[in-house]
Scaffold this active site. Sequence first.
Site, mmCIF file in Angstrom:
data_model
loop_
_atom_site.group_PDB
_atom_site.id
_atom_site.type_symbol
_atom_site.label_atom_id
_atom_site.label_comp_id
_atom_site.label_asym_id
_atom_site.label_seq_id
_atom_site.Cartn_x
_atom_site.Cartn_y
_atom_site.Cartn_z
ATOM 1 N N GLU A 53 33.676 -9.857 25.206
ATOM 2 C CA GLU A 53 34.212 -10.349 23.920
ATOM 3 C C GLU A 53 35.345 -9.484 23.379
ATOM 4 O OE1 GLU A 53 32.293 -13.875 23.617
ATOM 5 O OE2 GLU A 53 33.758 -13.021 22.216
ATOM 6 N N LYS A 76 10.102 -3.119 17.052
ATOM 7 C CA LYS A 76 9.243 -3.761 16.052
ATOM 8 C C LYS A 76 9.866 -5.125 15.763
ATOM 9 C CE LYS A 76 7.240 -3.091 11.428
ATOM 10 N NZ LYS A 76 7.119 -2.175 10.263
ATOM 11 N N TYR A 102 0.867 -1.183 0.000
ATOM 12 C CA TYR A 102 0.000 0.000 0.000
ATOM 13 C C TYR A 102 0.897 1.225 0.000
ATOM 14 C CZ TYR A 102 1.444 -0.605 4.786
ATOM 15 O OH TYR A 102 2.222 -0.804 5.905
ATOM 16 N N THR A 141 5.657 2.689 11.447
ATOM 17 C CA THR A 141 6.158 1.748 12.460
ATOM 18 C C THR A 141 7.621 1.372 12.240
ATOM 19 O OG1 THR A 141 5.409 -0.136 11.138
ATOM 20 C CG2 THR A 141 3.876 0.727 12.812
ATOM 21 N N ASP A 142 8.148 1.586 11.033
ATOM 22 C CA ASP A 142 9.525 1.155 10.769
ATOM 23 C C ASP A 142 10.534 1.781 11.736
ATOM 24 O OD1 ASP A 142 9.669 0.640 7.138
ATOM 25 O OD2 ASP A 142 8.418 -0.213 8.729
ATOM 26 N N SER A 197 8.133 6.280 7.481
ATOM 27 C CA SER A 197 9.120 6.542 8.542
ATOM 28 C C SER A 197 10.506 5.982 8.270
ATOM 29 C CB SER A 197 8.604 6.013 9.879
ATOM 30 O OG SER A 197 8.743 4.608 9.964
HETATM 31 N N1 DGL Z 1 6.800 2.541 5.295
HETATM 32 C C1 DGL Z 1 6.554 2.070 6.633
HETATM 33 C C2 DGL Z 1 6.659 3.242 7.643
HETATM 34 O O1 DGL Z 1 6.185 4.329 7.321
HETATM 35 C C3 DGL Z 1 5.202 1.456 6.755
HETATM 36 C C4 DGL Z 1 5.075 0.674 7.989
HETATM 37 C C5 DGL Z 1 4.057 1.238 8.940
HETATM 38 O O2 DGL Z 1 3.928 2.468 9.163
HETATM 39 O O3 DGL Z 1 3.406 0.391 9.584
HETATM 40 O O4 DGL Z 1 7.196 3.034 8.734
#
Ligand code: DGL
Length: 362
Positions: free
Chosen positions: A319, A198, A59, A125-126, A92
């Site tokens: 390490e 995430k 999308y 969410t990224d 994002s």
């Molecule tokens: N392109 C990703 C972002 O804007 C889509 C993922 C999302 O928002 O869930 O982080």
Amino acid sequence: MLHQKTAQFMAAVFGMFIIATAQVHAQDAAKPKLANVTILATGGTIAGSGATSTTTVGYTAATVGVQQLIKAVPELANVANVSGEQVFQIASESMTNEHWLTLAKRVNVLLAQNSVDGIVITHGTDTLEETAYFLNLVVKSRKPVVLVGAMRPSTAMSADGPINLYNAVLLAADPSAAGKGVLVAMGDQIHGARDVSKTNTSTPDAFKTTELGMLGYIQGSKPYFYRVSTRKHTVDSEFDISNLSALPQVDIVYGYANMNTVALDAFIAAGAKGIIHAGTGDGSVAARVKPGLVAARKGGAIIVRASRVGQGILARNGEANDDELDFVVADTLNPQKARILLMLALTKTNNTKELQRIFYNY
Ligand code: DGL
């Protein structure tokens, strides 16, 4: 006689008006005053749209404006007096340090106003966990700041954006959310900015605080807290971005079998002030990479050992001999969050002992 009757009638009507008004005021007084929550929209899937109701991948993110997001959830008016601002409109993955500085400065200006009780930030969410952690370190208020996103676009069947937004607003309006640092509200859960990440590319339950634990739930339009973060944040943070127009360049080199120093050397050549080494296991450094890190340190760059693993404490002098190499360790921060903390820490100091203190405190 007539005048007397008219006067009595007018007095009766006026009396009823006074009683009715008093009753309305009494009802209003009985209703709890709703908090004023400002929604700052930045884009992402929560503002995304797809071709069909079954389009949950492929999308377009960042197409729906903040007023439309608010209009799509009329129930927001039951939990807060909501206003909206479109700070930017991006997917994002394209977030930059400059976006963060703009957003953080706007948040601090708004929260300094008595008329603003809390803020919700709608976000892709990224990189949501990164923006949340950055704000956790630079917001100068105890008032709630809640980040929220969606794993499905607004056009999809069972879109999670509307309920996530509703939950985020009621959380930001709730006094129990104050003083807990920047929060993330996703999937009926409340997470702390420092430790949430995430953990899935596409499922609605992607946001988890895997081992250290989420802070609580939102159920039946009410937040329930069960824990708090023990690390410094917001008003207890020593970081101040109010006069910053840029952040020091810090880059991440990813550890893997057969790793080389091409990326590391390129980052240093490009002027990186700090390197996050996202090593294998407990932040291990491959034999053929170590000389490159030592040279980078000798050239003045700060080296922070983190792990690609994602959970657990990065042991100092485990390490690698960090005391001897003058490296810093990331404690439990994942590489992308270690980068954020190092960028802000470098605005204060490049002393590695001070830097290590900072990593053990935030
Ligand atoms: N392109 C990703 C972002 O804007 C889509 C993922 C999302 O928002 O869930 O982080």
